[in-house]
Design a protein around this motif. Structure first.
Motif, mmCIF file in Angstrom:
data_model
loop_
_atom_site.group_PDB
_atom_site.id
_atom_site.type_symbol
_atom_site.label_atom_id
_atom_site.label_comp_id
_atom_site.label_asym_id
_atom_site.label_seq_id
_atom_site.Cartn_x
_atom_site.Cartn_y
_atom_site.Cartn_z
ATOM 1 N N ARG A 134 18.092 -50.054 -7.705
ATOM 2 C CA ARG A 134 19.358 -49.715 -7.093
ATOM 3 C C ARG A 134 19.646 -48.144 -7.321
ATOM 4 N N LEU A 147 27.066 -43.152 -12.869
ATOM 5 C CA LEU A 147 26.246 -44.111 -11.726
ATOM 6 C C LEU A 147 25.477 -45.264 -12.151
ATOM 7 N N ARG A 192 16.417 -54.094 -11.784
ATOM 8 C CA ARG A 192 17.245 -54.000 -10.588
ATOM 9 C C ARG A 192 18.179 -52.973 -10.435
ATOM 10 N N TRP A 231 25.955 -47.072 -14.643
ATOM 11 C CA TRP A 231 27.102 -47.979 -14.831
ATOM 12 C C TRP A 231 27.511 -48.521 -13.438
ATOM 13 N N GLN A 232 27.826 -47.819 -12.466
ATOM 14 C CA GLN A 232 28.086 -48.291 -11.142
ATOM 15 C C GLN A 232 26.963 -49.272 -10.660
ATOM 16 N N CYS A 233 25.950 -48.750 -10.766
ATOM 17 C CA CYS A 233 24.672 -49.765 -10.441
ATOM 18 C C CYS A 233 24.672 -51.045 -10.958
ATOM 19 N N GLU A 269 27.301 -53.199 -9.652
ATOM 20 C CA GLU A 269 27.063 -53.826 -8.331
ATOM 21 C C GLU A 269 26.001 -54.924 -8.648
ATOM 22 N N VAL A 270 24.924 -54.718 -9.406
ATOM 23 C CA VAL A 270 24.056 -55.686 -9.564
ATOM 24 C C VAL A 270 24.483 -56.823 -10.301
ATOM 25 N N LYS A 271 25.573 -56.646 -10.894
ATOM 26 C CA LYS A 271 26.354 -57.917 -11.953
ATOM 27 C C LYS A 271 27.055 -58.630 -10.671
#
Lengths: 478, 493
Positions: free
Chosen positions: B225, B195, B221, B197-199, B202-204
Motif C-alpha cells: 500500500r 505514512l 500488504r 502507520w497510516q497505511c 488503512e490495511v487494518k
C-alpha cells in the motif's frame, strides 16, 4: 449505564457519553452486499452507530424548534461510507459532521478533506467521536467550527485529511444548542471546485469502479474526485458500479462456443491469469494432487496408474501418454477420471489437441476481500453431451521474497481458499441443483473446490460463489 | 487562585495530599512583579493576578528556555495538576481516591514539565476579558484529557494491557508523532514513518481481522500500500520504503512500545527544579513594559464587564432561576442532578427552564460584548461566556468560604495554618500542641466538616433551598472545601 462508563461520564461530564446496547450494535451492522469491500462495511458500521446514537440523543435533548435530517438525504446517506468515514446531519440551516474513530486517546482527530472542501458537503461544525466496540460506548468529546479547523489543522496531503489538535476543540457539548441558535456562519470561506463534464465523470466512474480493498478516494486528484462527489447522481452511480448489487459480472457465457474458441470478454486462459506470483504453491511445478509429473518416467507411471484405477477403458496400444489421456477422457463414463485425465494433460501438454477448453475469470476481491478466480472447463463427449468442470481457486499476491522461500505456516491462509466458501450449481430459475455444491473446508484448508456434471446443448444453468452474505452469480448456456 | 501558585513547588506526597514548598527566589520575583506592574496599585486583586500571569506568559513565549519563567509556569501547572487530580478522584469511592491520587498527580507532573510546549496551542486572542480564567480552564482541560488513558485504567477499561500492536492501532496521529519523536526520529523522517502507520491503519480497516491476528502477508500488504501511494501521489519527499513485511511488523511493535512509555512512564518521585539565575538573565525590571494608556481602558472595560455580569445575574427574581443557575454554574451539576436537588423535578422541566434562562443571559452578554468589544458571537466566545458564569458563581462560593473562616476560633485557624500553610505533618503538629497524631487528624477533619456545613448553610440561605442530606450537592461542597481551603486560608491567615 455500566459503572466504568458512568465514572468516565462523571469525570468528563462536559463530554457526551452514550452507551451502546446489543440491539444498537445489531441494528447498525451493514449488509455486506451493500459495500464492495470490508473498508466500506467498517465505515458503515461505526458511522451508523454514531448517527443513530446521536440522532436519538438530539431528539431527546434538543428543543422542538430543531428539525434534522441525514446528509445528503435519507436515500443515499448510506452510500457515502463506500468512500469515506464520517456522517452528516442537517440541523435547520446548519450542518454537523460526526467523525468516529476507535482511537483511545483524544490528542487529535482527523477530518477527511471531502467534509471540509467539497462545497456541497462542508459542515458548520465537526464533532469528533470516540467509539469503543469492546466496552460498547460512544464518546462525543467536543465540537469545532470549520473556520477554526481550516485555520488551525495540519493538512496531510497524502491521505487528504485535516488533523486538529484537541486544544482547539471546544470540549463543552452542552453549548451545542446555544451555538446553533446564536452563532452566525462559522464555516469560513468555501472555495468552489472546478466543474467536470459528464464525459469526464463517466471516465472517472469507470476507472474508480475497479474493485479494490480500499476506498478509491486517493486514486484521483482531489479536484476531480471532489467534483464527482459534489454531485449526488454521480456519487450514486459510482456507488452502484462499485457495489454491483446484481452480482453478475458479465453476460451469459455460451459454453459450446468455447469449443470453437469463441470466448466472452472477462474470461482468460489459465496461463494469462495465473502467473508465478498469483498461482498458489499447490499448483506450481508439474504436480497434480500430489502426483509428480515432472519427468517422462513419472508421467508414464501416473498415466498407467490412472488407467489401472478403472476397468472401463483399456490403455490404447502404441500410444504415447498424452494420446492415452485424450483417449481416456473422451471414452470414460466416470467424470472424476475424465477430469483427472484432463488435469494431467493440462500439466504435461497444455496445448494438446483434444484437451478440454478451460478458462478462468478473476472475480476480484468482492467476496469479503478474498481474491478468487472461477474456472470453467468444457469438453464435448463422444455422445454429444458436454462435460463441465467448475472450480474455485485462490488468487495469491505474494511478494517477491515469499515466492522463493518455503512457505511457513503463517502463509497458509494466503494460498488457500477461505473456509466456508461455497460453490453451487443452480437451475435457470435459481434453485440449487441437487448434489452440485462444494464448500471449502476449515481444517485442512482447501487449495480449490470443484464440481462437475454433464449437460445437453442448450441447457442453462447458473454458478454461484458465496462467502458469508456475499454472492457472485454467473450465467451459462451450454 | 492567589499568586502563590507561581512560587510554590511540590516538596513531597503524603497520603493523598501534596506538601508544597515555597521557593524564595520565585516568591521574590512575584512580589516584585506585583508591586511594579502597577505601582499605583489601581488593580483589584483579580486584575493584579491576571496582569502578573499575562506578563509571565509573554515572557515564557519570548524566552521558553529561560529557567526562571519556565519554573514559574511549572509551579502553576503542578498546582493545576493537583486540582485536576482531586476533581477526577472526587467521583470515585474514598478508598480508590487514596490509591490513585499519587499516580494521577505524578503522571500529570510528567506531562507539564515543558510549559512552553504545553501552552503552544493556547490562543491568547480567545479571550481579551477573561484571559486568566480562560488560561486556567485550558490548562485544566488539557491535563484532564492527557490523563484520560490513566483514568480509563482506573475505571477498569483496558488501555495499557493491550499489545504493542494493539496500542499502535488505537492511537491518534498526534500520539504516534510524539512517540516517533521520543524514539529519536528526526523531523525529516517523521513523514515517512507516519505514512507507514497510516497505511497500517488503512490495511487494518480493510480486513475483518484483529491486529493481533495479523500474519506476515498482512504486513506485506502495508508495504504494498505504501508503494501504491508513493506512486499515485508522486511525492518525491517521501522516499521508497526499504522494508519488508517482517520489518514493518518490528517497526510497528517498537512504535507501540514508545506509545506505552508515553502513556505509562515510570513514576518514582517528584522532579526537583532549580533555576539558578545566570548572570545573563535580564533583570525583571528591564522586562516590565511601560504602562500604556490602553491598559487603563482595558481595565475599565473589565470592571464594567464584571459589574454588568453581577447586575445581570442578580436581576433574576424567581427562586428557581437563582437556584438552577447556582447549582449549574457554581457547583457544576448536570441537568438531571439539578432536577433531583430541586425536588425531583423532571429533567425536561429543568432543561427547558435552564435553556430559557441560559439563552436570555447569553443574548444579553453577546449584545454587550458586541457593543463594547466589537466581538461577534461565535462558538469560542460562547464557550468563554460559560467560563465567565462559572467564575462568577465560584467567586460567590469563595465569599461564603471567607465568611465561614471568619467565624473560626483562633485555635482552629492555627491548626489549619500549621497543616496547610506551614505544611507540618499531623505528627509534627501533635508534638507542638501536645495531642496524639490521630487526635490531630480528627480535629482537622472536623474543622473541614464544620466549614463545609457552614458554607452549605450559607448557600442554602442565599438561594433559598435546602439540599438533600445525601445528595450530590453536599458532597460537591465538601470537595470544594478541601480543594479551596489552602487558598482561602492564605487570604485570612
Amino acid at each position: 449505564m455500566k459503572s466504568n462508563i458512568q465514572t468516565l461520564s462523571n469525570i468528563y461530564s462536559e463530554h457526551l457519553w452514550l452507551e451502546l446496547s446489543e440491539e444498537d450494535l445489531k441494528q447498525a451492522k451493514p449488509e455486506f452486499r451493500d459495500y464492495s469491500n470490508q473498508t466500506g462495511c467498517y465505515y458503515a458500521y461505526i458511522n451508523r452507530l454514531c448517527l443513530n446514537g446521536f440522532l436519538k440523543w438530539m431528539q431527546e435533548n434538543l428543543g422542538e424548534d430543531f428539525s434534522f435530517s441525514r446528509f445528503p438525504n435519507d436515500k443515499i446517506y448510506l452510500n457515502i461510507w463506500e468512500f469515506v468515514n464520517g456522517c452528516g446531519i442537517n440541523l435547520n440551516n446548519k450542518r454537523l459532521v460526526l467523525i468516529p474513530s476507535d482511537s483511545i486517546d483524544i490528542a487529535d482527530f482527523g477530518v477527511p478533506q471531502e467534509w471540509v472542501d467539497i462545497p456541497n458537503w462542508v459542515a458548520d461544525y465537526y464533532l469528533p467521536v470516540g467509539i469503543d466496540l469492546e466496552a460498547k460506548y460512544l464518546h462525543f468529546w467536543g465540537l469545532v467550527s470549520r473556520e477554526t479547523l481550516k485555520a488551525q489543522a495540519d493538512y496531510d496531503p497524502i491521505y487528504r485529511c485535516y488533523y486538529l489538535s484537541e486544544d482547539y476543540v471546544i470540549p463543552n457539548l452542552e453549548i451545542l444548542e446555544t451555538v446553533l441558535h446564536f452563532c452566525p456562519d462559522e464555516k469560513g470561506e468555501v472555495t468552489p471546485l472546478a466543474k467536470i463534464s459528464a464525459n469526464e465523470a463517466e471516465c472517472l466512474i469507470k476507472e474508480l469502479s475497479k474493485p479494490s480493498p480500499y476506498s478509491p478516494r486517493l486514486q484521483a486528484k482531489f479536484e476531480k474526485w471532489g467534483a464527482l462527489l459534489n454531485d449526488n447522481s454521480w456519487l450514486q452511480k459510482l456507488y452502484e458500479r462499485r457495489v454491483k448489487p446484481v452480482t453478475s459480472l458479465s453476460a451469459i457465457s455460451v459454453l459450446n462456443q468455447w469449443l470453437d474458441d469463441v470466448v466472452e470478454a472477462g474470461w482468460q486462459t489459465f496461463e494469462e491469469l495465473f502467473t508465478p506470483r498469483t498461482l498458489a504453491p499447490a499448483f506450481r511445478g508439474k504436480r497434480v494432487r500430489g502426483i509428480e509429473l515432472g519427468t517422462p518416467e513419472n508421467i508414464q507411471r501416473a498415466v498407467r496408474q490412472l488407467y489401472n484405477s478403472q476397468t472401463e477403458v483399456a490403455f490404447p496400444s502404441n500410444s504415447n501418454e498424452p494420446d492415452a489421456l485424450v483417449y481416456l477422457l473422451q471414452n470414460t463414463q466416470d467424470e472424476s477420471i475424465r477430469w483427472k485425465a484432463a488435469e494431467y494433460l493440462w500439466t504435461i501438454a497444455p496445448n494438446y489437441p483434444g484437451l478440454p477448453i478451460r478458462r478462468v475469470m478473476d472475480l476480484g476481491v468482492q467476496l469479503m476481500g478474498h481474491p478468487i478466480a472461477l474456472m470453467v472447463a468444457v469438453l464435448r463427449k463422444l455422445d454429444g453431451k458436454i462435460a463441465v468442470l467448475l472450480r474455485a481457486y485462490p488468487i495469491c499476491n505474494l511478494s517477491e521474497d515469499s515466492q522463493t522461500k518455503d512457505f511457513r505456516d503463517d502463509n497458509v491462509s494466503l494460498t488457500k481458499l477461505p473456509p466456508g466458501l461455497r460453490l453451487m450449481g443452480l437451475y435457470e430459475n435459481g434453485n440449487p441443483i441437487p448434489g452440485l455444491e462444494a464448500v471449502a473446508r476449515n481444517e485442512p484448508q482447501d487449495d480449490y473446490i470443484s464440481l462437475y456434471f454433464t449437460a445437453d446443448l442448450g441447457d442453462r444453468f447458473h454458478v454461484r460463489l458465496t462467502l458469508k452474505d456475499v454472492s457472485i452469480t454467473e450465467q451459462f448456456v451450454v | 487562585m492567589p499568586l502563590e501558585c507561581f512560587y510554590t513547588l511540590p516538596k513531597n506526597l503524603e497520603e493523598n495530599r501534596v506538601v508544597w514548598r515555597t521557593d524564595p527566589e520565585l516568591q521574590e520575583n512575584i512580589r516584585f512583579l506585583s508591586e511594579n506592574l502597577d505601582p499605583l496599585a489601581e488593580f483589584n486583586e483579580e486584575m493584579l493576578d491576571t496582569r502578573v500571569a499575562q506578563f509571565l506568559f509573554q515572557q515564557l513565549h519570548l524566552e521558553p528556555e529561560n529557567e526562571l519563567f519556565r519554573t514559574h509556569w511549572i509551579a502553576f501547572l503542578e498546582k493545576r495538576c493537583e486540582q485536576v487530580s482531586r476533581q477526577i478522584l472526587s467521583v470515585l469511592p474514598v478508598h480508590l481516591r487514596n490509591n490513585y491520587f499519587r499516580d494521577l498527580f505524578l503522571m500529570g507532573s510528567e506531562l507539564v514539565c515543558n510549559p512552553a510546549n504545553f501552552f503552544e496551542r493556547f490562543d491568547e486572542r480567545r479571550s481579551q476579558l477573561y484571559w486568566y480564567p480562560t488560561l486556567k480552564r485550558f490548562a485544566d482541560t488539557r491535563i484532564k484529557n492527557l490523563l484520560m488513558p490513566n483514568v480509563r485504567k482506573i475505571t477498569g477499561l483496558e488501555t495499557l494491557g493491550r499489545t504493542n500492536l494493539g496500542l499502535v492501532a488505537r492511537s491518534s496521529r498526534r500520539q504516534v508523532k510524539e512517540a516517533l519523536q521520543r524514539l529519536g526520529y528526526q523531523e525529516s523522517q517523521l513523514d515517512q514513518y507516519l505514512l507507514i502507520w497510516q497505511c497500517f491503519q488503512e490495511v487494518k480497516t480493510s480486513l475483518d481481522l484483529g491486529v493481533n491476528n495479523f500474519e506476515l502477508q498482512h504486513f506485506e500488504r502495508i508495504v504494498n500500500r505504501y508503494s501504491e501511494l508513493q506512486n499515485e501521489v508522486s511525492l518525491p519527499e517521501i522516499p521508497q520504503l526499504n522494508m519488508n513485511g517482517a520489518e514493518v511488523k518490528q517497526y510497528l511493535s517498537r512504535l507501540g512500545m514508545a506509545i506505552r512509555q508515553l502513556l505509562d512512564p515510570p513514576l518514582d518521585s517528584l522532579d526537583s527544579y532549580s533555576h539558578l539565575r545566570s548572570p545573563d538573565n535580564p533583570s525583571l525590571i528591564d522586562s516590565i513594559p511601560d504602562r500604556e494608556k490602553i491598559d487603563q481602558e482595558m481595565n475599565q472595560t473589565l470592571v464594567d464587564f464584571q459589574n454588568f455580569i453581577t447586575q445581570l445575574l442578580q436581576s433574576f427574581q424567581t427562586a428557581t432561576e437563582k437556584q438552577t443557575l447556582f447549582l449549574r454554574y457554581g457547583l457544576d451539576l448536570k441537568q438531571g442532578q439539578v432536577g433531583k436537588e430541586l425536588g425531583d423535578l423532571p429533567q425536561y422541566y429543568i432543561s427547558r427552564s435552564l435553556k430559557k434562562t441560559h439563552d436570555w443571559i447569553l443574548s444579553q452578554i453577546c449584545n454587550w460584548v458586541k457593543e463594547n468589544l466589537q466581538l461577534e458571537p461565535c462558538s469560542t466566545v460562547i464557550n468563554e461566556i460559560e467560563g465567565v458564569l462559572c467564575e462568577y458563581y465560584s467567586n460567590q462560593i469563595d465569599r461564603c468560604f471567607s465568611q465561614a473562616m471568619q467565624l473560626l476560633e483562633n485555635p482552629s485557624k492555627e491548626l489549619l495554618r500549621l497543616f496547610y500553610i506551614t505544611k507540618f505533618t499531623p505528627l509534627e503538629i501533635s508534638e507542638k500542641i501536645h495531642k496524639s497524631d490521630s487526635e490531630v487528624k480528627d480535629l482537622i477533619e472536623s474543622i473541614r466538616q464544620w466549614l463545609s456545613s457552614n458554607i452549605t448553610e450559607q448557600i442554602q440561605s442565599e438561594i433559598n433551598l435546602v439540599f438533600s442530606s445525601k445528595g450530590i450537592v453536599r458532597e460537591r461542597i465538601l470537595f470544594l472545601t478541601e480543594n479551596r481551603l489552602q487558598t482561602i486560608l492564605q487570604l485570612h491567615i
